[in-house]
Scaffold this motif. Structure first.
Motif, PDB file in Angstrom:
ATOM      1  N   VAL A 195       6.889  28.533  31.560  1.00 39.74           N
ATOM      2  CA  VAL A 195       5.673  28.034  32.191  1.00 39.74           C
ATOM      3  C   VAL A 195       4.951  29.213  32.829  1.00 39.74           C
ATOM      4  CG1 VAL A 195       4.692  26.530  33.947  1.00 39.74           C
ATOM      5  CG2 VAL A 195       6.642  25.747  32.586  1.00 39.74           C
ATOM      6  N   PHE A 196       3.718  29.429  32.421  1.00 38.85           N
ATOM      7  CA  PHE A 196       2.883  30.489  32.982  1.00 38.85           C
ATOM      8  C   PHE A 196       1.919  29.892  33.997  1.00 38.85           C
ATOM      9  CE2 PHE A 196       3.468  32.705  28.700  1.00 38.85           C
ATOM     10  CZ  PHE A 196       4.471  33.533  29.192  1.00 38.85           C
ATOM     11  N   VAL A 204      -1.917  37.812  28.453  1.00 40.26           N
ATOM     12  CA  VAL A 204      -2.013  37.753  26.995  1.00 40.26           C
ATOM     13  C   VAL A 204      -0.767  38.361  26.356  1.00 40.26           C
ATOM     14  CG1 VAL A 204      -3.315  38.567  24.987  1.00 40.26           C
ATOM     15  CG2 VAL A 204      -4.533  37.805  27.041  1.00 40.26           C
ATOM     16  N   GLN A 205      -0.313  39.499  26.872  1.00 42.86           N
ATOM     17  CA  GLN A 205       0.857  40.162  26.303  1.00 42.86           C
ATOM     18  C   GLN A 205       2.128  39.337  26.506  1.00 42.86           C
ATOM     19  OE1 GLN A 205      -0.030  44.007  28.356  1.00 42.86           O
ATOM     20  NE2 GLN A 205       0.265  44.899  26.338  1.00 42.86           N
ATOM     21  N   ALA A 206       2.273  38.713  27.678  1.00 42.89           N
ATOM     22  CA  ALA A 206       3.448  37.882  27.931  1.00 42.89           C
ATOM     23  C   ALA A 206       3.465  36.668  27.015  1.00 42.89           C
ATOM     24  CB  ALA A 206       3.478  37.448  29.399  1.00 42.89           C
ATOM     25  N   LEU A 207       2.299  36.098  26.779  1.00 44.92           N
ATOM     26  CA  LEU A 207       2.201  34.956  25.866  1.00 44.92           C
ATOM     27  C   LEU A 207       2.609  35.365  24.463  1.00 44.92           C
ATOM     28  CD1 LEU A 207       1.347  32.060  25.207  1.00 44.92           C
ATOM     29  CD2 LEU A 207      -1.015  32.859  25.036  1.00 44.92           C
ATOM     30  N   ARG A 208       2.124  36.507  23.994  1.00 46.64           N
ATOM     31  CA  ARG A 208       2.476  36.965  22.659  1.00 46.64           C
ATOM     32  C   ARG A 208       3.970  37.268  22.546  1.00 46.64           C
ATOM     33  NH1 ARG A 208       1.005  39.351  17.659  1.00 46.64           N
ATOM     34  NH2 ARG A 208       3.069  39.510  16.687  1.00 46.64           N
ATOM     35  N   ALA A 267       5.448  28.190  25.183  1.00 46.50           N
ATOM     36  CA  ALA A 267       4.727  28.568  26.393  1.00 46.50           C
ATOM     37  C   ALA A 267       3.807  27.443  26.838  1.00 46.50           C
ATOM     38  CB  ALA A 267       3.913  29.830  26.152  1.00 46.50           C
ATOM     39  N   ILE A 268       3.844  27.169  28.143  1.00 48.53           N
ATOM     40  CA  ILE A 268       2.912  26.238  28.764  1.00 48.53           C
ATOM     41  C   ILE A 268       2.104  27.027  29.787  1.00 48.53           C
ATOM     42  CG2 ILE A 268       2.677  24.212  30.259  1.00 48.53           C
ATOM     43  CD1 ILE A 268       5.258  23.148  29.014  1.00 48.53           C
TER      44      ILE A 268
END
Length: 409
Positions: free
Chosen positions: A194-195, A213-217, A226-227
């Motif tokens: 969860v972000f 963005v980098q953490a999501l990728r 990912a939420i």
């Protein structure tokens, strides 16, 4: 912010070209890239400020080529140019030391080699302009015997020798490049993250900041889920999950709110702390946080921002952190700011250095800054670690990183 379909500058292998004026550094860049990127002239000192060019060098991948001013520049302006060149040296992953075959080796090249050895940076010696001398190979052989180093002979004019130079770069670069995980090593396939992403003036409409963005990728690369939610919706998202998330990652600015919402049994950290581990030495930054307790009103504090942006009313580095820190210390501190690639050569006057998440610079540059502070005996901490310390939750948000957590004891 970088486009989401481009590799950010800070994740590219940095290949810097160094040498004396008129050695042909700009011509070598043009020959390497097969493009007219750098301005070329017979006049010494054509290149002034460092010139950056992002490109792909297959099979290596995304790289950043950096053309620099001559290390032998003269005059007051020349000293400033040399200073900019030295800044590039601290972030270079592979260095090309370019020489004119007619005047190949001097104390300048010798000092460059010494400096790159000190920095632990792989370097290649490039003997350029071989078309201007009768026998460049003989010159290279003689130099190799004297210097005990290998020289790569090229001609930027007729493009000879560049297949060998590209191969040498490819051989040197893997030792310098580390595909370091941002978050994926903390996750297993099928996990949920969860972000917590607050929307404020630092995130204009239509954008997320680069670490998010980098953490999501990186989460997607781990085959995890990912939420993404604003801080006021995190509680509802956690309630909706049948299985607790493997991790909650929050923006450091809302650490206090997130720590109250997220149950203690769920690991919690921040984007800034993830970046601190990815780009630098997290344990060293955690050790730096302990110096906050020794700060006194009037002490000098450096805040280093690796990006350049217009200061906002809620700016984290210019407004929020100074206010939180002065409240914690109980008086006014003397703050100085450095932005972008700039960083003071002498940090010994500061009682504490506070660094941003370093998303816009590469790992070698961040480690160089940490080493510089360590050698000067000055503690350094980053935004996320400092905020967590002030909020009293640093030990908790370091739970995914046991080695760094031990540095608090």
């Amino acid at each position: 912010m970088a486009e989401m379909n481009q590799s950010p500058r800070g994740t590219r292998i940095h290949i810097g070209l160094f040498g004396r004026r008129n050695a042909g550094k700009s011509s070598v860049i043009n020959a390497l890239t097969k493009q007219k990127i750098a301005l070329v002239s017979d006049i010494a000192g054509t290149t002034t400020d460092p010139v950056y060019k992002a490109m792909e060098l297959l099979p290596l991948g995304p790289i950043m080529l950096i053309d620099t001013a001559g290390i032998d520049d003269v005059g007051d302006l020349g000293k400033l140019r040399i200073g900019k060149t030295r800044e590039v040296m601290t972030k270079t992953d592979v260095a090309l030391i370019v020489m004119d075959a007619a005047n190949p080796f001097s104390e300048f090249e010798e000092k460059l080699i010494e400096e790159f050895k000190r920095l632990g940076t792989p370097y290649l010696l490039v003997l350029n302009k071989c078309d201007t001398v009768p026998s460049a190979d003989e010159i290279a052989e003689k130099l190799q015997a004297e210097v005990k180093e290998e020289f790569i002979v090229v001609s930027a004019l007729n493009k000879s020798g560049f297949d060998r130079l590209r191969s040498a770069i490819l051989s040197a670069a893997p030792r310098a490049f580390e595909d370091r995980p941002l978050i994926r090593d903390l996750l297993s396939p099928g996990d949920t993250v969860v972000f917590c992403v607050p929307i404020d003036t630092a995130a204009p409409k239509g954008r997320l900041i680069l670490p998010q963005v980098q953490a999501l990728r990186d989460t997607l690369d781990a085959n995890a889920n990912a939420i993404v939610a604003k801080e006021n919706l995190i509680a509802a998202q956690l309630d909706n999950l049948k299985t607790p998330p493997a991790l909650v990652v929050t923006d450091s600015q809302v650490f206090g709110k997130a720590a109250k919402i997220v149950p203690k049994e769920i690991p919690l950290t921040s984007f800034s702390i993830l970046m601190a581990r990815n780009k630098g030495d997290l344990t060293g930054l955690v050790e730096g946080a302990k110096a906050i307790e020794s700060l006194k009103p009037g002490d000098k504090v450096l805040i280093a921002e690796a990006c350049t942006h217009q200061c906002q009313a809620e700016d984290i580095g210019r407004v929020k952190i100074p206010a939180w820190l002065q409240e914690h210390v109980g008086g006014e501190l003397s703050f100085e700011w450095y932005t972008g690639d700039s960083f003071p050569e002498d940090v010994s006057d500061y009682k504490l250095v506070i660094h941003c998440g370093a998303c816009m610079i590469n790992r070698r540059a961040m480690l160089s800054r940490q080493r510089q502070c360590r050698e000067a005996g000055v503690p350094i901490v980053n935004y996320g670690v400092l905020i967590a310390y002030i909020k009293g939750i640093l030990k908790r948000v370091l739970s995914p990183f046991p080695e760094a957590r031990e540095a608090l004891s």
